[in-house]
Write a protein that holds these residues in place. Structure first.
Motif, PDB file in Angstrom:
ATOM      1  N   SER A 131     -13.754  -4.292 -21.794  1.00  0.00           N
ATOM      2  CA  SER A 131     -12.694  -4.136 -20.806  1.00  0.00           C
ATOM      3  C   SER A 131     -11.473  -3.593 -21.516  1.00  0.00           C
ATOM      4  N   ASN A 132     -11.064  -2.375 -21.135  1.00  0.00           N
ATOM      5  CA  ASN A 132      -9.973  -1.687 -21.834  1.00  0.00           C
ATOM      6  C   ASN A 132     -10.207  -1.674 -23.347  1.00  0.00           C
ATOM      7  N   ASN A 133     -11.462  -1.343 -23.707  1.00  0.00           N
ATOM      8  CA  ASN A 133     -11.904  -1.223 -25.108  1.00  0.00           C
ATOM      9  C   ASN A 133     -11.907  -2.538 -25.873  1.00  0.00           C
ATOM     10  N   GLN A 134     -11.751  -3.667 -25.187  1.00  0.00           N
ATOM     11  CA  GLN A 134     -11.860  -4.976 -25.814  1.00  0.00           C
ATOM     12  C   GLN A 134     -13.226  -5.578 -25.480  1.00  0.00           C
ATOM     13  N   LEU A 135     -13.953  -6.034 -26.510  1.00  0.00           N
ATOM     14  CA  LEU A 135     -15.289  -6.561 -26.316  1.00  0.00           C
ATOM     15  C   LEU A 135     -15.246  -7.861 -25.518  1.00  0.00           C
ATOM     16  N   VAL A 136     -15.985  -7.897 -24.406  1.00  0.00           N
ATOM     17  CA  VAL A 136     -16.064  -9.085 -23.559  1.00  0.00           C
ATOM     18  C   VAL A 136     -17.317  -9.886 -23.892  1.00  0.00           C
TER      19      VAL A 136
END
Length: 215
Positions: A131-136
């Protein structure tokens, strides 16, 4: 998803008067691509997906109508969901696989064959959700299964072959997966699927190939 298959190379061996022979050896390779995009006005959102794959096979005829093959494959798929202008969700999946196949050819007309490929294969894939290049979260998946397909092969007098694969007719598949959320949460899943398709729907996965004699 509307699937587009481009630039497949099916290198199939035949000699003489467009006939296969025992001990013919062939290499098979194809590249496929799929793409899809949708836009919604209310509420504003967009969804897109892109996938590509590469397969390379080595095969040998055990008779003039039967051949065995070993196939290695790689695929890469990316899908994006953008429900607002400030949030983008991205799903990325990479996979590798190996399959053992047996194909039976049945003559339909001069230089035209109906093909029945049967295969047993395994694959490993890695999935990431960002999500927005952040790993979920991320997941590792293992799949094993058998499948049967149908196709048509046309052999020319100039050592070229044109073929069409009309997709899977039936199969059995086992899936095992591990999903990781954060650093410590782990979820495991197992599934067993039996599927089948009629000729009327198999054309959704058709691929077209062209090849040339290698031995």
């Amino acid at each position: 998803m509307r699937k587009l298959i481009i630039f497949p190379l099916l290198l199939i061996s035949f000699i003489g008067y467009a006939q296969f022979q025992r001990n013919n050896v062939l290499l098979t390779g194809f590249v496929d691509m799929s793409t899809n995009k949708t836009n919604n006005l209310s509420p504003a959102s967009s969804n897109s997906a892109f996938g590509t794959g590469l397969s390379i096979s080595a095969s040998k005829f055990i008779s003039d109508r039967k051949l065995n093959s070993l196939t290695l494959s790689f695929n890469h798929n990316v899908s994006k969901q953008n429900p607002t202008s400030t949030v983008e969700n991205k799903q990325i999946r990479n996979g590798i696989g190996i399959a053992f196949g047996h194909t039976i050819l049945t003559p339909l007309a001069q230089r035209v064959y109906l093909s029945f490929p049967f295969s047993f294969g395994t694959s490993f894939s890695r999935f990431e959700l960002k999500s927005n290049n952040q790993l979920v979260n991320k997941a590792n998946n293992f799949t094993a299964g058998v499948s049967a397909t149908i196709g048509i092969v046309y052999l020319t007098k100039k050592k070229w072959v044109f073929s069409a694969n009309m997709g899977s007719l039936a199969g059995i598949r086992f899936d095992h997966g591990k999903t990781y959320s954060g650093t410590i949460n782990e979820t495991r899943s197992n599934s067993f699927n039996i599927y089948g398709g009629a000729l009327g729907t198999a054309f959704n996965n058709m691929s077209i190939g062209i090849g040339y004699l290698i031995k």
